[in-house]
Design a protein around this motif. Structure first.
Motif, PDB file in Angstrom:
ATOM      1  N   SER A 117       0.821  -1.209   0.000  1.00 57.49           N
ATOM      2  CA  SER A 117       0.000   0.000   0.000  1.00 57.49           C
ATOM      3  C   SER A 117       0.851   1.254   0.000  1.00 57.49           C
ATOM      4  CB  SER A 117      -0.968  -0.004   1.174  1.00 57.49           C
ATOM      5  OG  SER A 117      -0.295  -0.297   2.347  1.00 57.49           O
ATOM      6  N   TYR A 148       0.206  -5.446   3.220  1.00 57.17           N
ATOM      7  CA  TYR A 148      -0.690  -6.233   4.059  1.00 57.17           C
ATOM      8  C   TYR A 148      -1.160  -7.475   3.326  1.00 57.17           C
ATOM      9  CZ  TYR A 148      -4.419  -3.411   1.874  1.00 57.17           C
ATOM     10  OH  TYR A 148      -5.238  -2.766   1.016  1.00 57.17           O
ATOM     11  N   ASN A 196      -2.879  -0.333   7.946  1.00 55.05           N
ATOM     12  CA  ASN A 196      -1.445  -0.095   8.098  1.00 55.05           C
ATOM     13  C   ASN A 196      -1.133   1.356   7.791  1.00 55.05           C
ATOM     14  OD1 ASN A 196      -1.173   0.246   5.318  1.00 55.05           O
ATOM     15  ND2 ASN A 196      -0.682  -1.902   4.991  1.00 55.05           N
ATOM     16  N   VAL A 236       5.502  -1.109   2.662  1.00 60.27           N
ATOM     17  CA  VAL A 236       4.423  -1.381   3.609  1.00 60.27           C
ATOM     18  C   VAL A 236       3.424  -2.271   2.913  1.00 60.27           C
ATOM     19  CG1 VAL A 236       2.662  -0.366   5.065  1.00 60.27           C
ATOM     20  CG2 VAL A 236       4.739   0.904   4.579  1.00 60.27           C
ATOM     21  N   SER A 259      -0.361  -6.562   8.722  1.00 55.85           N
ATOM     22  CA  SER A 259       0.463  -5.553   8.060  1.00 55.85           C
ATOM     23  C   SER A 259       1.916  -5.773   8.410  1.00 55.85           C
ATOM     24  CB  SER A 259       0.005  -4.178   8.531  1.00 55.85           C
ATOM     25  OG  SER A 259       1.003  -3.243   8.341  1.00 55.85           O
TER      26      SER A 259
END
Lengths: 371, 383
Positions: free
Chosen positions: B37, B56, B150, B54, B66
């Motif tokens: 993301s 998830y 997240n 980052v 996450s």
């Protein structure tokens, strides 16, 4: 009269279908890259280029209808045979067959490029073309009425896609259209020439004419179809130029598909993937009718059964697309097919007009003698 | 009818051909994917890209779905594939929402790292380009991200809310590239900073091309936005002198009157027009007309009467004009035309295209005149 076509009345179509059929025939893979291609030539004055192409298009359609009306229910091959004799006529029709076949392949390979670029980079080309060609073969074996019917259904299945441009329109920067009228006449003309690949497909009229019932309305409806196409092309170019800044538009290979990339719905995160899949609906009528035109003309030149030619066309296309497995080859090929389109689509009808005039006068004299 | 049946079958065939090929991708099962993301990028001393990924997962069995992976590489895609060495999930970019560039890259230029985002059709054009003045790694390791899955999703919500609220200028990837590639209008990107372990937008970065050269505060960005875009329901708070309103202010509080008053205008709509009045001397005239309603005033006066209302509008005009002049001056100091004056210039000079260098020579010397006219349409349910 050599090789007259006798089409029974129950197999004939209404002329009003021309509006949709000719329009869907013209709109295909070309339109996705069209805004950039014209923009590279004539910049912000792309509108003028398109309008020049539009005028040429309307004149050519008038010529085609004039030539077709000089004869009673002949198609292109019949007319050519009438003018140039049996063998030379066959030769010219053969060139047309090759041209239609190349158009058929160019639509196919360009669509495969879309799928590779947008959805499945690792899907093999043969699988995509097998899918498409089997559908084409199925439709075209059903005869011209099924082919035309499919066009009409697919037209209504795809015309709503114009609505997808509503969101990009909200991003339009009106400064991008200025300053206008900067391009030189030369640039405008080459922009108009580049437009030709997008708007060819109207050659179908040469072949569909004998199949039409109310022939006195053909001219009206085919001109209407042309206006519809030109309006769509203008609209898409308008949105693309406003949506992208100038240098950005020059970078995008398929501005139309990239424009749709910004659309996202809660259930469709990325709508461009759906669009590319649905683009199949837009190109299928092209493929079906090009296949029909090719095999129809082949039958008229070489004799034999139409069905065999259809299967041949599809199998040859299946083999041929292997040679166009890179972007460079596809672009190179498409470029040349587009140039051939200018000759076969635009120049030939105008060249045929004097012959048709001569034929009409001769016919009138004979008529006078007889009475 | 025979034909109708054939057409129906054709449609069925078409639909199945659109759906069946997607089954061939059975290796991309959503439970096995690490969906990125956000990416954060920094550069270390050896010019190597340090990426923070980052991502998830959609696996229903895990509670903390996450994770953050640090990896290095020389290109965007190397960073991703190196990150994949540290994860059992296949890392995919399809849902990338935020890009964060740390100061090392933002100062030098972000464009080299954006190529793959434009080139790869799988990545959305609607992700936000953001920069930060602290290393991207630190920003993305902030642990307070509200209820978002997240930090990447949180950053996206943060920027999205500010954009929808018309607090900042939108910096979606498409818009960033549009302005970057346009000569005569520079992009603006939000600067993410970290406050008490929580990311926030404190400033908006001025980009000169693709490199960060200066910043506007959130107060200033309102006036920049006033020139660049149109507000639909903007909100403006202004600080005015009390002196001009001496005669109108109602004496509710006795004599302890302050010499400053605050007013808040909301439902603000504007129409700004940049006119190039003299091409040779580069003088611009900008007409800004604003209308809105007053929702708060720290001093009360009778707005039902024409005289105080006109006086108030006049003072607001002056104040806005002063602020507009200040932001233009600030942009000229860092030589980044974020307003699009260059585009107007290019539109008026026919024949030749303006180049970036030419406009950078010209922009610091342009003169801008503002005509601001404010109309207070409504002022609530008290006078």
């Amino acid at each position: 009269m050599p090789e007259n076509l006798n089409i029974p009345d129950h197999k004939k179509l209404k002329a009003i279908y021309l509006v949709i059929v000719l329009h869907t025939m013209q709109i295909g893979v070309g339109i996705a890259g069209h805004p950039r291609v014209v923009f590279l030539e004539s910049g912000r004055d792309s509108f003028i280029s398109i309008l020049i192409a539009a005028i040429a298009l309307h004149i050519v359609i008038a010529c085609i209808v004039y030539v077709l009306r000089s004869f009673d229910g002949q198609d292109l091959h019949g007319i050519l045979a009438q003018f140039f004799g049996k063998w030379f006529g066959k030769l010219i029709t053969f060139l047309f067959i090759i041209y239609f076949f190349l158009l058929f392949i160019s639509v196919l390979v360009n669509y495969i490029e879309f799928v590779h670029a947008f959805i499945f980079p690792d899907m093999s080309s043969w699988f995509i073309s097998l899918c498409l060609l089997s559908l084409v073969l199925y439709a075209v074996l059903g005869g011209v009425r099924v082919a035309v019917g499919a066009c009409i259904v697919f037209f209504f299945g795809s015309v709503w896609m114009f609505g997808l441009l509503i969101e990009p329109i909200t991003y339009i920067q009106y400064d991008n259209y200025l300053p206008m009228f900067e391009a030189s006449p030369r640039e405008l003309m080459s922009g108009a020439l580049k437009t030709s690949y997008t708007i060819i497909g109207f050659e179908l009229l040469w072949f569909l004419y004998p199949y039409l019932k109310d022939k006195n309305k053909v001219h009206r409806y085919s001109q209407l179809a042309m206006s519809l196409t030109i309006l769509s092309v203008l609209f898409i170019t308008f949105v693309s130029i406003g949506f992208y800044s100038n240098n950005q538009l020059e970078d995008k290979i398929w501005p139309l598909l990239s424009t749709i990339k910004i659309i996202s719905f809660p259930m469709f995160e990325r709508f461009d993937i759906v669009t590319v899949a649905l683009w199949m609906i837009i190109i299928l009528p092209n493929l079906i009718l090009f296949c029909w035109m090719t095999s129809m003309s082949a039958k008229r030149v070489f004799g034999g059964k139409e069905n065999y030619y259809m299967i041949t066309v599809c199998s040859l296309a299946f083999i041929a697309h292997y040679f166009f497995d890179s972007r460079y080859n596809v672009n190179f090929f498409t470029n040349y097919v587009g140039q051939a389109g200018v000759i076969f689509g635009f120049v030939v009808p105008i060249l045929l007009v004097p012959f048709a005039m001569y034929y009409r006068r001769k016919g009138a004299k004979q008529h006078a003698k007889q009475s | 009818m025979q034909n109708n049946r054939k057409i129906t079958l054709l449609i069925v065939g078409l639909l199945s051909m659109m759906i069946i090929p997607s089954c061939s991708h059975s290796k991309d099962v959503i439970e096995k994917l690490g969906v990125v993301s956000a990416y954060g990028f920094d550069q270390n001393e050896e010019q190597v890209l340090e990426g923070t990924t980052v991502l998830y997962q959609f696996n229903p069995d895990i509670t903390n779905a996450s994770q953050i992976i640090h990896s290095t590489g020389s290109t965007f895609n190397m960073v991703r594939s190196n990150a994949n060495k540290k994860s059992g999930y296949k890392i995919v970019n399809g849902k990338l929402q935020t890009l964060l560039f740390g100061p090392t890259i933002a100062k030098k230029g972000v464009f080299p790292y954006l190529d793959t985002i434009e080139r790869d059709a799988a990545i959305s054009d609607m992700l936000y380009v953001t920069i930060s003045e602290e290393p991207a790694r630190d920003i993305l390791s902030a642990s307070n991200y509200e209820e978002a899955p997240n930090i990447g999703v949180y950053l996206n919500r943060l920027v999205d809310t500010a954009v929808l609220d018309e607090k900042i200028v939108s910096s979606k990837f498409h818009e960033f590239m549009r302005d970057y590639l346009q000569v005569g209008r520079e992009p603006l990107v939000p600067i993410i900073s970290i406050k008490q372990n929580k990311a926030a937008i404190e400033e908006v970065g001025i980009m000169q091309g693709d490199s960060h050269v200066g910043s506007f505060s959130m107060k200033e960005i309102f006036f920049v936005r006033l020139l660049r875009e149109e507000f639909n329901e903007g909100r403006l708070d202004l600080e005015l002198e009390t002196k001009p309103f001496q005669d109108y202010i109602k004496e509710y509080q006795g004599d302890n009157r302050e010499d400053k008053m605050f007013i808040v205008i909301d439902q603000l709509q504007n129409n700004s027009k940049i006119n190039l009045t003299n091409v040779d001397h580069l003088t611009y005239e900008v007409d800004v007309s604003i209308h809105g309603r007053i929702v708060e005033m720290s001093q009360r006066m009778n707005l039902d009467k024409a005289a105080p209302l006109r006086k108030l509008e006049e003072e607001i005009d002056k104040k806005i004009k002063k602020n507009l002049e200040a932001v233009v001056k600030k942009a000229q100091q860092v030589n980044a035309d974020v307003f699009g004056f260059g585009v107007k210039y290019n539109n008026r000079t026919r024949g030749e295209e303006l180049t970036r260098e030419q406009w950078q020579d010209l922009f610091p010397n342009i003169e801008v005149d503002f005509n601001v006219s404010t109309e207070i349409k409504r002022f609530g349910i008290v006078q």
